[in-house]
Design an enzyme around this catalytic site. Structure first.
Site, PDB file in Angstrom:
ATOM      1  N   SER A 156       0.943  -1.362   0.027  1.00 40.93           N
ATOM      2  CA  SER A 156       0.028   0.068  -0.079  1.00 40.93           C
ATOM      3  C   SER A 156       1.007   1.285   0.264  1.00 40.93           C
ATOM      4  CB  SER A 156      -1.052  -0.007   1.175  1.00 40.93           C
ATOM      5  OG  SER A 156      -2.048   0.930   0.810  1.00 40.93           O
ATOM      6  N   GLU A 249      -9.183  -3.742  -7.034  1.00 40.63           N
ATOM      7  CA  GLU A 249      -8.746  -2.616  -6.153  1.00 40.63           C
ATOM      8  C   GLU A 249      -8.886  -1.241  -6.776  1.00 40.63           C
ATOM      9  OE1 GLU A 249      -4.848  -1.915  -4.727  1.00 40.63           O
ATOM     10  OE2 GLU A 249      -4.371  -4.131  -5.190  1.00 40.63           O
ATOM     11  N   HIS A 279      -7.587  -5.007  -2.195  1.00 44.34           N
ATOM     12  CA  HIS A 279      -6.238  -4.138  -1.646  1.00 44.34           C
ATOM     13  C   HIS A 279      -5.607  -5.144  -0.742  1.00 44.34           C
ATOM     14  CE1 HIS A 279      -3.699  -0.959  -1.408  1.00 44.34           C
ATOM     15  NE2 HIS A 279      -4.059  -0.920   0.056  1.00 44.34           N
TER      16      HIS A 279
END
Length: 304
Positions: A156, A249, A279
């Site tokens: 991320s 995502e 995600h």
């Protein structure tokens, strides 16, 4: 290279988990930063517990932020080390959280992992996180680790920060690592990617509004800086990279843009998109996550 998942549909357990996560999306999207930080810490504790008895943790002093090594009991080679940068939108994620996936990485790659709990926004906006990442890399070099045995990994925000770190150390005249891995990286804080629209209803966990809030807290007015949005970086001479993302995502375009930029700069890059998944799906206990961890281990074995 853009590899799609081997199956057209996610596994049944993944479909079930995806829909369970979707039920929580309204609550996660409205979560305050303190609550998000508490949730991250809880998730990290679960990850660390899953490798109890197989991975030990040892604090490391790298300067302004907390850090620790995750040390696999069946370590293959003490020279090989992964510098790991956690996710959390630059506003959440402490050492307790970072230990979770660091332990899983150490367990699956049989390498020691340096987990860095870089300083968080809004208390510490850009470039605090980047400065802490540079300090962590310098710590590894000063400790005798050779660049050819060091790899960077992150998920991320941490996945984007990995490539910001690469650019910054090159600016500083420091050697690049041997390989880089990014899981669902956040690479474009200008939000120009098409998947913010095409996957808006498909993504079971992320919301664009929350991400925009995090981006403002971290680097307001600097979103197009390549050290903030690595999708716009220069990667000539960079080492091989592996990028993994979920097909559903919001940040899918971020992964695709970074991969395209790396290839444009003449770098070796493998982009793996797992259709139907979300995600950072690699952090969840699903069959596709185990396959992705095997892919990461194989990639690092090949290059670092």
């Amino acid at each position: 290279i853009n590899n799609k998942g081997e199956c057209d549909l996610p596994s049944p357990v993944s479909i079930l988990m995806r829909e369970e996560i979707r039920l929580l999306k309204p609550f996660i999207g409205r979560m305050s930063i303190p609550r998000a930080r508490a949730l991250q810490e809880t998730l990290g504790g679960m990850g660390a517990k899953s490798v109890a008895g197989r991975v030990a943790f040892e604090l490391a002093d790298i300067g302004e932020c907390e850090a620790c090594f995750a040390l696999p009991c069946d370590e293959l080679d003490a020279r090989r080390v992964i510098l790991y940068l956690h996710g959390g939108g630059y506003v959440a994620g402490n050492l307790a959280y970072a230990r979770g996936f660091a332990g899983i990485l150490a367990d699956n790659t049989r390498r020691r992992v340096l987990a860095v709990a870089y300083r968080l926004a809004p208390e510490h906006p850009f470039p605090a996180a980047l400065d802490d990442a540079v300090a962590a890399y310098r710590h590894l070099l000063d400790s005798g680790h050779e660049p050819r045995h060091i790899s960077f990994a992150g998920e991320s925000a941490g996945g984007g920060l990995v490539f910001c770190l690469g650019q910054r150390i090159r600016e500083l005249g420091m050697p690049l690592p041997a390989a880089m891995v990014a899981i669902s990286p956040w690479t474009d804080l200008t939000f120009s990617g098409a998947s913010y629209k095409t996957n808006a209803k498909k993504d079971p966990s992320l919301s664009e509004a929350a991400l925009r809030s995090h981006a403002k807290a971290y680097a307001d007015g600097q979103a197009d800086n390549p050290l903030v949005s690595p999708a716009f970086g220069d990667y000539e001479g960079f080492p091989p990279s592996l990028i993994i993302a979920g097909g559903n995502e919001l940040l899918l375009s971020d992964a695709e843009m970074l991969a395209a930029r790396l290839v444009q700069c003449g770098c070796r890059c493998e982009l793996h998109v797992e259709e139907g998944l979300w995600h950072v799906y690699v952090l969840f206990g699903i069959p596709e996550a185990r396959a992705a961890l095997d892919k990461i281990a194989g990639f690092l074995e090949l290059w670092a």
